[in-house]
Motif scaffolding. Sequence first.
Motif, PDB file in Angstrom:
ATOM      1  N   SER A 114       4.753   0.484  -9.868  1.00  0.00           N
ATOM      2  CA  SER A 114       6.132   0.016 -10.376  1.00  0.00           C
ATOM      3  C   SER A 114       6.337  -0.008 -11.843  1.00  0.00           C
ATOM      4  CB  SER A 114       6.764  -1.032  -9.899  1.00  0.00           C
ATOM      5  OG  SER A 114       6.534  -1.087  -8.246  1.00  0.00           O
ATOM      6  N   SER A 156       6.261   0.980   5.943  1.00  0.00           N
ATOM      7  CA  SER A 156       6.493   0.251   4.686  1.00  0.00           C
ATOM      8  C   SER A 156       7.937  -0.300   4.727  1.00  0.00           C
ATOM      9  CB  SER A 156       6.570   1.532   3.764  1.00  0.00           C
ATOM     10  OG  SER A 156       7.543   2.536   4.026  1.00  0.00           O
ATOM     11  N   VAL A 189       6.040  -7.505  -1.075  1.00  0.00           N
ATOM     12  CA  VAL A 189       4.666  -7.119  -1.643  1.00  0.00           C
ATOM     13  C   VAL A 189       3.918  -8.233  -2.036  1.00  0.00           C
ATOM     14  CG1 VAL A 189       3.174  -5.675  -3.051  1.00  0.00           C
ATOM     15  CG2 VAL A 189       5.219  -4.482  -1.924  1.00  0.00           C
ATOM     16  N   THR A 203       0.057  -1.887  -6.819  1.00  0.00           N
ATOM     17  CA  THR A 203       1.481  -1.649  -6.499  1.00  0.00           C
ATOM     18  C   THR A 203       2.292  -2.045  -7.745  1.00  0.00           C
ATOM     19  OG1 THR A 203       1.293  -1.790  -4.084  1.00  0.00           O
ATOM     20  CG2 THR A 203       3.627  -2.312  -5.056  1.00  0.00           C
ATOM     21  N   LEU A 230       5.921   1.449  -1.335  1.00  0.00           N
ATOM     22  CA  LEU A 230       5.756   0.741  -2.469  1.00  0.00           C
ATOM     23  C   LEU A 230       4.220   0.634  -2.647  1.00  0.00           C
ATOM     24  CD1 LEU A 230       8.313  -2.099  -3.053  1.00  0.00           C
ATOM     25  CD2 LEU A 230       8.138  -0.224  -4.432  1.00  0.00           C
ATOM     26  N   MET A 231       3.474   0.492  -1.621  1.00  0.00           N
ATOM     27  CA  MET A 231       1.917   0.385  -1.734  1.00  0.00           C
ATOM     28  C   MET A 231       1.375   1.846  -2.029  1.00  0.00           C
ATOM     29  SD  MET A 231       1.393  -2.891  -1.357  1.00  0.00           S
ATOM     30  CE  MET A 231      -0.375  -2.840  -1.080  1.00  0.00           C
TER      31      MET A 231
END
Length: 462
Positions: free
Chosen positions: A164, A129, A138, A160, A222-223
């Motif tokens: 966020s 990551s 991303v 994602t 983040l995924m």
Amino acid sequence: MTYVPEELLPATRRALLHRLAVAQSEGRAPSVVAAVVRGGRTVWEGSRTSVEGHGPDGGVQYRVGSITKTFTAVLVLRLRDEGLLSLSDPLEKHLPGTTAGEVTIAQLLCHSAGLAAETPGEWWERSSSALRPGLAEVLGEEPFRHEPGRRHHYSNPGYTLLGSLVEAVRGRPWEEVLRTEVLEPLGLDRTSAHPQAPHAGGWAVHPWADVLMPEPLEDLGLMAPAGQLWSTTADLARFAVFLARGDDRVLSARSVREMRTPAVPAEAGSPQAGYGLGLQVLDEGGRVMFGHSGSLPGFVAGLWVSEADDLAAVVLANCTSGLPASGVAVDLVRIVAEAEPRIPEPWRPLPVAEADPAVVAITGIWYWGTSPNVLRLLPGGELSLGPVGPVGRGARFRSGPDGTWIGLTGYHAGECLRVVRRADGSVEHLDLGSFVFTREPYDPEAGVPGGVDPQGWRGLDQ
């Protein structure tokens, strides 16, 4: 009294075990574990393994891949229900500074935002990551593959962005919000962002030889909102009950029903009937099911619910490919539904609070032009309007302000149904989005657009 489903019949249990055993053998999975839910509780559990005496049970964690997306969607719907955002809001309103700010939250939820299916660069499921430290990495320099809102195109980066978004609105990490707002209230104490013993290891099985190798285990960074979670069949069985019934501590029954209502059609050639808000929808030979599939290197997963049959099934396996977990879960639901059809609840009269005489008075036959339709009062106080024959449009309605009714389904979803009365208070006709429904075909005493021929109905001269 409410019918409480008894244990499954021995023949049904054997059929379920046979299906699971065939899947493990033909799919060459190191292990597979499954559960079936009926009437809100687990009525069958099964597993098969390649290691003698080490079969997993409902408490062993597997990685569930994209089933994680459904959890993320629940968090977004909670924000909507609290009035903190609207699904029609552009992403930029709540998460500024991305290169995808024009897309709406609803488009992200139902994969119609036009974003790429995967991240740029290395395969994100099998790489660090650290290669994607921010949303810019991303999304990449060209995040779009299609014009937003024009078609369904499955997008991992889209979820994602939703994760966020949750972090931006809540001011806390996605994992923490998920734990406190969903996992803990529902009692999903064996669902987590990172593996907790006992858990299965992920394996790749050679396509042409009975040998295997371990798959790498990556933190998705983040995924994570697109596929990070680990869970068990016991936890996912409880989650399936929530998706079918709702839970006011997390999300109302109305909101989970919205999640499983198709928002966009599936891609041409896809077995899906559509995609809702974080849930896939299937039509399996007339049996409509909702749920989600999942996969990450070393793992496959499937969770599927048939509301009409009051059944759900969960299948988890620790192989990269070979075992069609979603297909097996669908088969487990079908096996029980066909072998032991759901026994309907006894008919009961409506409670006094739902039997409004003014509403009862408008039920019955109504004609749109020459087409007969039936208006029925349903348990719970909703109305249904549908054709007498096989052709026509049906819809359900809930009571709205000032005696109106708001469409919930089909062509008339969101449209207003009004009861139009004469000066003496008697009902003249129903108005549904300008369509006039009358008690007789083209009733001359009602306000039929264009009027009614004064000679009325007549035969044809020979």
